[in-house]
Scaffold this active site. Structure first.
Site, mmCIF file in Angstrom:
data_model
loop_
_atom_site.group_PDB
_atom_site.id
_atom_site.type_symbol
_atom_site.label_atom_id
_atom_site.label_comp_id
_atom_site.label_asym_id
_atom_site.label_seq_id
_atom_site.Cartn_x
_atom_site.Cartn_y
_atom_site.Cartn_z
ATOM 1 C CG ASN A 572 -149.969 -57.433 -11.492
ATOM 2 O OD1 ASN A 572 -149.166 -57.912 -12.285
ATOM 3 N ND2 ASN A 572 -151.081 -56.851 -11.894
ATOM 4 C CB CYS A 574 -152.938 -59.312 -14.743
ATOM 5 S SG CYS A 574 -154.607 -59.253 -14.084
ATOM 6 C CD GLU A 576 -150.825 -55.944 -15.251
ATOM 7 O OE1 GLU A 576 -151.769 -55.223 -14.905
ATOM 8 O OE2 GLU A 576 -150.798 -57.177 -15.023
#
Length: 930
Positions: A572, A574, A576
């Protein structure tokens, strides 16, 4: 001004402690000569006369160092080792040094007129106070005289329980910013700024500033809900909060700002559960952030107070519960205590008419013009309601590929990424925060070299995306080719479409067959390069532009719990979240984070408290899925079918500092391992219990869970496939056999349970360090959409106070060294190790800790890496280590500025010598990684 004789004993770089003379104090007692006392005293004199502005820190430090060295030389020139010297003689020498430097005003302030000046200032202040009068213009335009006594009472009330607050000093700061006929609103803001300006002198002023801001907030909120023009004190709010809360809910519902269903709760019961004293737990940064960006408001009026805010979010998450008042109170207790915090979209939108609560969306873009432009529409709709986006672009054909429908050639993926970039800029999450998207491309795509250059500041602007993030989606086969210094072949996905959906051994066999076909001329568009050359370009662009990030396709898929229903094609925004996507499914994840230091009891984690928090948090996250507003149908389809959530942590660095464990240590790695094992165990157990109550997620059958393969078990599968290329500890301490059997028998409510997000904003709200990040600096100015804030490490200040080292000189030294303690010699070595900042920690320690966490995570973690002095060899070593430790993804690579490096050019990293011994895997002759 403090007398030289009572200055703190230190070990400052002003000069070496080269003499052992005895100093006669005014009371006749002898004390050891210490040149560092001279440095501190001169620094204080300079600060008193020249001010405490940050831009003067370098000047004051250098001048104090130079002058104290001169004074020492003058003192010892005519003394033998057994001589004594009177304190007055030392002060004479200090005065002479100041005078020779043309610092006459400082010299007078330091010695000649110290007491006289103090008396004069006292007299001047008394006279000034008697004649100093201004008026404050009220809302109705009337003028009221400034009431210092009332202001003092307010500050005293707000300072209750805070140890190191000077009410007089705050008032003086406030008065410096007042003027006659000042508007009431500006006056209230000046009160807050008075405390805010002192945060760098003591962290308690941050809480004081928050409480003064809260006083303004109460005035604003009550004037709207109750037409009450005067604020109520915190003591009065203990009894008034329930009345206010009910009025707030009804008012917000009537304005269509909250869902009408909230007014049908038993508001009396909820109101009585509010704990108004928790309003005093905020730091200034935390409360100001809530005020600016989270609180319900109409036009320019915020009328949502903190405890009402937490209860509103809790009500939204409990709206579909059978016993919803009880659950709302349970959720409220968790949020308002800061034990757990939901993600920003949940805080923004829970309880509102359009509750888009999910954090992350992952999409796959097909090689079809209609689908490409449909994806732009989906991005816009998802971003509008505060979703972060990860787009997989690997299927889109490359530059020069044939377009059969027009008998032309494709322009490749890059022009479409430019449109995606501009869409993110145009749709900025409802004006609350910037739109954000990350594009992923697999390493075999023939446009990969142009993709690497998207964030460069030079070149054709039509092929640059300055506002969009990018990430490499790297298969294990490529990493093996790099190590073996073999060739790598690039293809256009329209000719090898099957590679996109293959992983592990299946990908390897198919890819090798494609290479054979390319050599035989059966595949038209291809390019063969050295894998190591492409790897070097990846690392070079990463260092130069910060992008694309390094993420690994195979561990994300081999360990994916729901691999029976799809392929993970990207992470995604970020890095994670690791969930599968397809044309029919946009993956969605719902996030929240545990405040890890809040669960420390003494020198260990409170297991009962931790399990209780996780059990409630998992229920809250699961509730998001059913309550959530979905702006596109593919997201709803995916979320209801698989029900993934991402429970993470924040405050990891705070926990280490509370436990007195340096980040650069094996103890920190062990703590990362054991704490994440506990969190993983309790989260999986909580999801299993929810399955017993609510049923398993619809696609549970066939998942790794259903086969009794937990995250720790899937690591073994990765090890079998990787062989010698995976080097990670696989030990465990809890009773996983019993939990494994329970999962197989009962099922799981959620396909995924764990993901460690960056927590950039919610950690500010809770007043803890971000996520798993090391401390950026021990004192710095943070900028975000709410403004600029001084941030200071409260643990460091507490430890320095305990040692008697927290004073004006220490504050000035921290400013001079950009929040680092490594150059401040009077700081003990143990504290230097404990409070080493991000660029003073070898990033290999971050990877070692992350590797231990990763074995317990069914998704990934946002892992920033820091490098003070980057080089190709260091980057190669670092990212090869990340791959060898089984990490799924990495996030930003952050490097240090040149000016900072120059300032610390003599700095020897206190921790680097003990860093894990890891060399470049590219070196076949080195056995340090075996």
């Amino acid at each position: 001004m403090n007398d030289l004789s009572v200055a703190l004993t230190t070990d400052h770089p002003a000069a070496a402690q080269a003499v052992n003379y005895q100093v006669i104090r005014r009371n006749g007692q002898l004390t050891q000569f210490d040149v560092n006392k001279i440095y501190i005293a001169i620094s204080k004199a300079l600060l008193a006369v020249e001010g405490e502005h940050t831009q003067q820190s370098s000047h004051i430090h250098d001048l104090a160092t130079q002058l104290s060295s001169q004074v020492q030389q003058a003192i010892v020139r005519h003394l033998s080792i057994s001589d004594t010297i009177h304190i007055e003689s030392i002060q004479d020498q200090v005065e002479l040094a100041l005078m020779r430097a043309d610092l006459h005003k400082v010299a007078r302030a330091y010695v000649l007129y110290r007491e006289q000046r103090s008396a004069e200032r006292s007299a001047e202040e008394t006279a000034e106070q008697s004649s100093w009068q201004i008026s404050i213009q009220q809302v109705d335009q009337s003028l009221q005289p400034f009431n210092e006594e009332s202001l003092s009472d307010l500050i005293s009330e707000c300072a209750e329980g805070l140890n190191d607050i000077s009410v007089e000093r705050v008032i003086n700061e406030i008065k410096n910013n007042l003027f006659d006929e000042m508007p009431e609103s500006a006056f209230q803001q000046a009160i807050v700024m008075g405390a805010r300006g002192l945060i760098d002198t003591d962290p308690d002023y941050s809480q004081l500033a928050a409480r003064l801001l809260l006083n303004n907030l109460r005035t604003e909120a009550l004037s709207f809900t109750h037409q009450q023009t005067t604020s109520r004190s915190q003591a009065e709010m203990l009894t008034h909060y329930p009345e206010y809360f009910k009025a707030y809910i009804n008012k917000a519902v009537s304005l269509n700002l909250l869902d009408e269903e909230l007014s049908r709760f038993d508001l009396d019961k909820l109101a009585e559960a509010l704990q108004s004293e928790r309003d005093f737990n905020f730091s200034y940064l935390g409360l100001q952030t809530l005020y600016d960006r989270y609180f319900i408001h109409t036009k320019d009026t915020r009328f949502e107070l903190p405890q009402a805010f937490f209860m509103r979010v809790a009500m939204g998450l409990a709206i579909n519960e059978v016993e919803r008042e009880e659950r709302a109170i349970e959720f409220y207790q968790l949020l308002s205590s800061f034990d757990f915090m939901s993600s920003t979209p949940t805080l923004f939108n829970a309880g509102t008419p359009r509750p888009q609560l999910s954090s992350c969306y992952l999409t796959t873009v097909n090689d079809d013009l209609a689908d490409i432009y449909s994806s732009f529409r989906d991005n816009a709709l998802l971003s509008k309601y505060a979703g972060g986006l990860g787009n997989d672009w690997t299927q889109v054909r490359a530059l020069g590929a044939e377009i059969k429908g027009t008998n032309g050639q494709s322009q490749g993926v890059i022009p479409f990424l430019k449109v995606a970039n501009d869409t993110a800029v145009a749709v900025n999450q409802g004006g609350k925060r910037k739109g954000a998207v990350c594009a992923y491309l697999e390493t075999w795509h023939i446009d990969i070299e142009a993709f690497l250059e998207l964030r460069k500041n030079t070149g054709d602007e039509r092929r640059r995306t300055h506002d969009m993030n990018t990430a490499n989606w790297i298969p294990d086969l490529f990493m093996q080719r790099v190590i073996e210094q073999d060739d790598w072949t690039l293809f256009s996905p329209d000719e090898v479409p099957h590679l996109h959906a293959l992983t592990g051994e299946a990908f390897k066999k198919a890819y090798q067959l494609c290479e054979q076909k390319a050599q035989q001329g059966e595949i038209k568009l291809h390019k063969t390069i050295k894998a190591v050359d492409l790897w070097r370009k990846m690392l070079g662009m990463l260092f130069e532009t910060g992008h694309p990030w390094i993420t690994f396709k195979d561990p994300c898929n081999i360990r994916y719990t729901n691999q029976h229903v799809g392929v993970v094609n990207s992470s995604n925004l970020c890095t994670e979240i690791t969930l599968h996507t397809s044309e029919q499914e946009i993956a969605v994840c719902n996030l929240g984070s545990i405040n890890l230091p809040a669960h420390l009891q003494g020198n260990e984690l409170d297991l009962v408290h931790l399990e209780k928090t996780i059990t409630t948090a998992m229920r809250m996250l699961d509730n998001v899925i059913d309550y959530n507003y979905y702006s596109v149908p593919q997201a709803r389809n995916s979320n209801l079918k698989h029900r993934p959530v991402g429970l993470g942590i924040m405050g990891f660095q705070d926990s280490l500092q509370q436990l007195k464990i340096p980040y650069s240590s094996e103890q920190a790695v062990e703590f990362a391992d054991k704490s994440m094992e506990l969190i993983s165990y309790y989260a999986i157990s909580a999801s299993c219990k929810l399955a017993a109550e609510r049923g398993s997620y619809p696609s549970f059958k066939g998942s790794l869970w259903s086969k009794g393969i937990l995250p720790i078990d899937s690591l073994k599968t990765l090890a079998e496939l990787r062989g010698q290329y995976l080097q990670v500890d696989q030990s465990q301490t809890l009773d996983w056999d019993s939990l494994r059997q329970q999962v197989m028998n009962t099922g799981m409510r959620n396909s995924n349970c764990l993901a460690i997000a960056p927590t950039a904003t919610i950690s500010n709200i809770c007043g803890v360090s971000q996520s798993i990040e090391p401390t950026y600096q021990n004192m710095f100015v943070k900028s975000n959409l709410s403004g600029e804030f001084t941030v200071i490490n409260t643990h460091l200040v507490a430890d320095l106070k305990e040692l008697g080292l927290w004073d004006e000189v220490m504050i000035n030294d921290l400013k001079y060294y950009d929040g680092s303690v490594q150059h401040i010699e009077r700081v003990p070595e143990a504290l230097k190790a404990l409070y080493a900042t991000a660029f003073e920690i070898d990033s290999r320690w971050l990877i070692e800790a992350a590797g231990r966490r990763q074995k317990w995570l069914d998704q990934s973690q946002s892992l920033n890496l820091y490098m003070a002095e980057a080089s190709g060899q260091k980057l190669d070593s670092l990212y090869m280590l990340a791959w060898a430790r089984g990490l799924k993804c990495t996030y930003y690579l952050r490097s240090i500025g040149a000016t900072h490096m120059e300032q610390n050019d003599n700095h020897n990293d206190a921790t680097s010598e003990q860093a894990p011994q890891v060399c470049s895997i590219l070196d076949p002759d080195c056995d340090a990684c075996q």
